[in-house]
Design an enzyme around this catalytic site. Structure first.
Site, PDB file in Angstrom:
ATOM      1  N   TYR A 438      17.294  96.046  -6.601  1.00  0.00           N
ATOM      2  CA  TYR A 438      17.011  97.187  -5.715  1.00  0.00           C
ATOM      3  C   TYR A 438      18.141  97.437  -4.702  1.00  0.00           C
ATOM      4  O   TYR A 438      19.011  96.616  -4.538  1.00  0.00           O
ATOM      5  CB  TYR A 438      15.636  97.105  -5.067  1.00  0.00           C
ATOM      6  CG  TYR A 438      15.237  95.982  -4.169  1.00  0.00           C
ATOM      7  CD1 TYR A 438      16.119  95.063  -3.646  1.00  0.00           C
ATOM      8  CD2 TYR A 438      13.885  95.861  -3.822  1.00  0.00           C
ATOM      9  CE1 TYR A 438      15.686  94.058  -2.802  1.00  0.00           C
ATOM     10  CE2 TYR A 438      13.444  94.851  -2.972  1.00  0.00           C
ATOM     11  CZ  TYR A 438      14.361  93.957  -2.464  1.00  0.00           C
ATOM     12  OH  TYR A 438      13.930  92.970  -1.628  1.00  0.00           O
ATOM     13  N   GLU A 439      18.090  98.598  -4.113  1.00  0.00           N
ATOM     14  CA  GLU A 439      19.165  99.059  -3.209  1.00  0.00           C
ATOM     15  C   GLU A 439      20.515  99.083  -3.922  1.00  0.00           C
ATOM     16  O   GLU A 439      21.553  98.848  -3.306  1.00  0.00           O
ATOM     17  CB  GLU A 439      19.234  98.200  -1.940  1.00  0.00           C
ATOM     18  CG  GLU A 439      17.922  97.998  -1.209  1.00  0.00           C
ATOM     19  CD  GLU A 439      17.167  99.268  -0.905  1.00  0.00           C
ATOM     20  OE1 GLU A 439      17.758 100.353  -0.972  1.00  0.00           O
ATOM     21  OE2 GLU A 439      15.960  99.179  -0.627  1.00  0.00           O
TER      22      GLU A 439
END
Lengths: 597, 597
Positions: A438-439
């Site tokens: 994620y990110e």
């Protein structure tokens, strides 16, 4: 395992390595942030984390979040702990005083986040996501928007989310489909579905402020046609009181490998009322503020994984008895030696330790540049911005990948017991796996580093940093005791620049070269960055020893860990260099239809 | 994901690379094992695995086993599938005809195990553990013991377990405490607790035959005082019918990271009646038979992890659209290109493919040596035994670690979706994690390889294999098209011997050198072993292309995968060599009490 905040090491990095008080002195709003203030915040965070949220880590994993008819219930104890977290002021710690925050530096907030996240990563996601929404509002909101939302978000009374991803669009936000239609009264009707929304729905706060990416009618295709909107779960009256529910609902929560106590929501926007934030079609640019914060936050997760693995497996390695040391019994009075006598076990422990302590140095170093970006001025601020831009993708990708490696060593030290849920080591693996995704995945971070930052600045951003390393090497070149570190560091630093130049040259002939080299380049950069920080830690430790410290064990261990890092981890750079040199062709020569089984 | 047995690749390895029919011809009992027989077994296994047990893989993970008052219930469908598995003859495939088996070679059984295990590893554990118990009985049981137990175990009517581990004793079996007291009638009363007993209790069969390690009164301390016992769950009358329950019960089942559908039991022996198998105090020696089978079985798990990751992520990489190729749009008619155009994605897919196909070649190669050990004679048998001894720890450790790496790539290709349970990629990671732990951890395998096998044979076992590689290189040294493989292979082969000599020399000065080098040495050995097999696969493929095959895509892909392996994975050896050369000191210099946080 029982997490214990590594206060001594945190203080070492903050005060001895990075001279944080001098750094804070250099920024106008932080003149009063003295060492005792810093330490008292950290100690308060440690006490809360160790006693209140660490005990909820395993139960939260076992219980998970539950979804029922649009409502999400967080695991037992989370709601109460969140309330306490806010009451103790942790939510507001690094927010602006003008909006009810305590006005402490971002870097101090980051230290506190490390402590909270090590104790219970899932818990820390709830305030963590709010920080992203708060930062976006602070930077891009109108005064009216700030007045309506910020104070309640800062104090934690309301929480926030970032709604970016759609089922078909993650890394590639240019193809999102959520629509925003003007309603004629200055507001917009937001319609579409967002997925993977952390804290999209939960039972901790009365309102949730969603920051949503959507497309205006007739917006240009791709990334240049995306705008940003505020969509509150519950509409807010002019006086700040809550009005009726907005048309945004949670459709379901995901069943995941880990971070099970963090609610990952599918959010349905059915003509929900939204408020434009920032200029039309510039939503992705406004989003960068949040993304940088989130990436540093995720780098912290990588660091916590290494720390948790180290703490958990160290305890076991000292207690568990199995076989004798090959160089003779070390605990002859027992049926076998503790497994910490075996080199293979020490390899895992020292790898965890080197990544945890090296990662801590990198994250705090980085976070102080973020302070200067936020509160500095002039050239200093510009320089900090460039350093932050360069180091953020390295920290995010490198620390999450090495954190995942360390988490797996944590399991491995326990042998078969590591696979059993009881000990917490396998949860650390499952919780950490998301950090590489994620990110922005490791692959996306690597492209950002090599393509956008290094090559995109014609090497200038890299040169900033290699100059810092070169200067450090120069300063210590006559120090015999530093020679085993300075010589290889200087060599790697030179190689970094040369490698970059070669990739840049390859790229002019074959654009796929950048994509082919990026991940290996990120790892190479990460190992050199940590080598620099480990060498600096050696310099500080040698000085402390020379100055007659009583903590000889602590500083000596630092030097030995650096020695381990240089002997056993830096050789990994040889593989990355060789891989980069073999270019893109071994990846690209196979036809797509030859990928079969 | 829907698993599909990679039949073409299996046939390539069996028939084209390893000439299995010629191998079977060389062993008296397998004269009739022709290609069509081999293929029909594999196809039957594929059909059963794809249709019957693959669909239970995810539901089995979700449901897990349940424990209630001493009884274990396997997930829905497992009992019925097990019955069908036995009826179709898979349980008895590689067992002796004299005990109701089909008398097929071990290597063919291994291919079938790969198929079953790829479809549903947890399911395959139930018959898998029986195979270990059967092998132990076949080799060390008395005729009477064989008559009582073997036929029902071979057909799958009864299952078997191996009860080795105790809570305080895993890698170090020398310190187990379970007692066996002679009852005066030739039987023994077994008392103690065993943990991590796969299939220790379940609802699939009427009886479970436990093979248990325990200590006789007054037995020597350590590994030379351990004996082996048969302990049936239900006592068996002389006519083979079931009598009363024995005093062995399941106390609980473990809650684990993965393989949740496999019951991992705590087994309590409370004066249970046991029957000595093999000589007194020689239990660990008798156990080696089982351990070798189990280690090959675990190497297979590593291979399945790579295969499952490849199949699952390949499908996604061809379908998922995100961003454009840096070298220009490849699917301009779509909103973005499929992610398989990106080099970083191809790196992950090709790594999975190279480990899956290379691992398959290694496992089958190894299993054929096991055939010769079982059914060969004279020097050929002795040679096979030495090759098997050398290659088993390499295959077990290297293929499980690389399988785990591949499983993680499988998640990574999916981005955030990989973290969601729905797609099966995170289950592959969780299920595979145990493979690096059980049946001897990676660290234990590495010590076995370097300490016991390579140095323990004064380099003779290694020399057997480096000669094979050298001969292969000699045969192909004039083949221009093979040059890119032969030159580095020959060089690595020479380096392998030199590296070994250096470690041997270090070990005379510092015994910790062996433990310090072992894991890196195992990885080095694994990469060279796979390099040899990949070069052989290239030779076969080049010949097929020269002979005018119509399957040009298949053979060309083999060569390109080998090219990828040599360009991108073999450079990892540089790191292992450098790590080995820095010796034991960086691990051992820190005092135990300096390991703190």
């Amino acid at each position: 395992m029982q997490y214990k905040a590594p206060l001594r090491d945190m203080q070492f990095v903050l005060h001895e390595l990075l001279d944080s008080t001098a750094h804070y002195q250099s920024l106008a709003p932080y003149q009063e942030v003295e060492r005792d203030i810093i330490d008292s915040y950290i100690e308060a965070a440690a006490s809360f984390a160790e006693n209140e949220i660490a005990p909820l880590n395993r139960s939260g994993d076992e219980e998970g979040c539950t979804f029922n008819n649009g409502e999400v219930t967080t695991p037992k104890g989370f709601k109460e702990a969140y309330k306490q977290y806010c009451e103790l002021g942790f939510a507001a710690l690094a927010a602006e005083e003008e909006f009810g925050g305590q006005g402490m530096p971002f870097s101090l907030g980051t230290v506190v986040n490390e402590i909270m996240g090590s104790a219970n990563w899932s818990f820390s996601m709830y305030p963590g996501l709010s920080h992203g929404a708060i930062a976006t509002l602070e930077h891009h909101g109108t005064d009216e928007q700030k007045a309506i939302y910020l104070e309640k978000m800062v104090t934690g009374e309301w929480s926030g989310t970032m709604c970016l991803t759609e089922a078909h669009a993650g890394s590639d936000l240019g193809i999102i489909r959520t629509k925003a239609e003007p309603k004629g009264d200055g507001t917009y009707a937001i319609t579409g579905q967002k997925i993977f929304i952390s804290a999209g729905e939960h039972d901790m706060t009365d309102n949730i402020i969603h920051i949503v990416l959507a497309r205006l009618p007739g917006a240009p295709e791709g990334t240049k046609g995306i705008s940003l909107f505020i969509v509150p779960k519950v509409n807010v009256n002019a006086d700040g009181s809550l009005a009726e529910r907005n048309q945004v609902t949670c459709g379901s929560i995901e069943h995941k490998m880990g971070i099970k106590a963090s609610a990952t929501c599918v959010m349905n926007f059915d003509g929900a009322t939204g408020y434009l934030i920032g200029p039309e079609n510039r939503g992705l640019n406004c989003m960068f503020t949040f993304m940088n914060v989130a990436r540093i936050g995720t780098a912290v997760q990588g660091l916590t994984a290494s720390e948790v693995a180290f703490q958990g497996s160290l305890e076991y390695a000292k207690e568990r008895l199995a076989m004798r040391s090959l160089s003779g019994a070390k605990a002859p009075e027992k049926v076998a030696d503790p497994i910490i006598v075996h080199p293979a076990v020490r390899n895992m422990l020292l790898t965890e330790k080197a990544f945890a302590e090296g990662g801590r140095a990198l994250v705090y170093y980085l976070a102080m540049f973020a302070d200067t970006v936020a509160k500095g001025t002039g050239e200093e601020q510009q320089y900090a911005d460039q350093m932050l831009s360069l180091l953020t993708p390295i920290a995010k990708a490198f620390l999450t990948e090495t954190g995942y490696e360390a988490a797996n060593h944590g399991v491995q030290v326990y042998g078969g017991h590591g696979f059993i849920r009881e000990w917490g080591m396998e949860q650390n693996v499952r919780d950490t796996r998301i950090a590489c995704l994620y990110e922005g995945t490791t692959e996306i971070q690597s492209l950002d580093l090599l393509g956008r930052k290094v090559l995109g600045s014609q090497g200038k951003m890299l040169a900033n940093f290699t100059k810092v390393i070169h200067k450090f090497c120069q300063e210590h070149q006559d120090n015999e005791a530093m020679a085993e570190f300075i010589a290889p560091l200087e060599k790697l630093n030179t190689e970094w620049a040369e490698l970059t130049a070669r990739i840049g040259e390859q790229a002019t002939k074959n654009p796929d070269s950048v994509g082919a080299a990026a991940v290996d380049y990120m790892y190479f950069s990460g190992y050199v960055t940590l080598a620099y920080l480990w060498a600096r830690m050696v310099a500080v430790s040698q000085k402390a020893l020379a100055d007659g410290t009583t903590e000889t064990g602590f500083y000596d261990a630092k030097i030995k860990t650096a020695h381990f890092y240089y002997s056993k981890l830096l050789p990994r750079t040889r593989t990355y260099v060789a891989r980069i040199e073999s270019g893109a062709e071994p990846y690209m020569s196979m036809d797509v239809d030859q990928f079969v089984f």
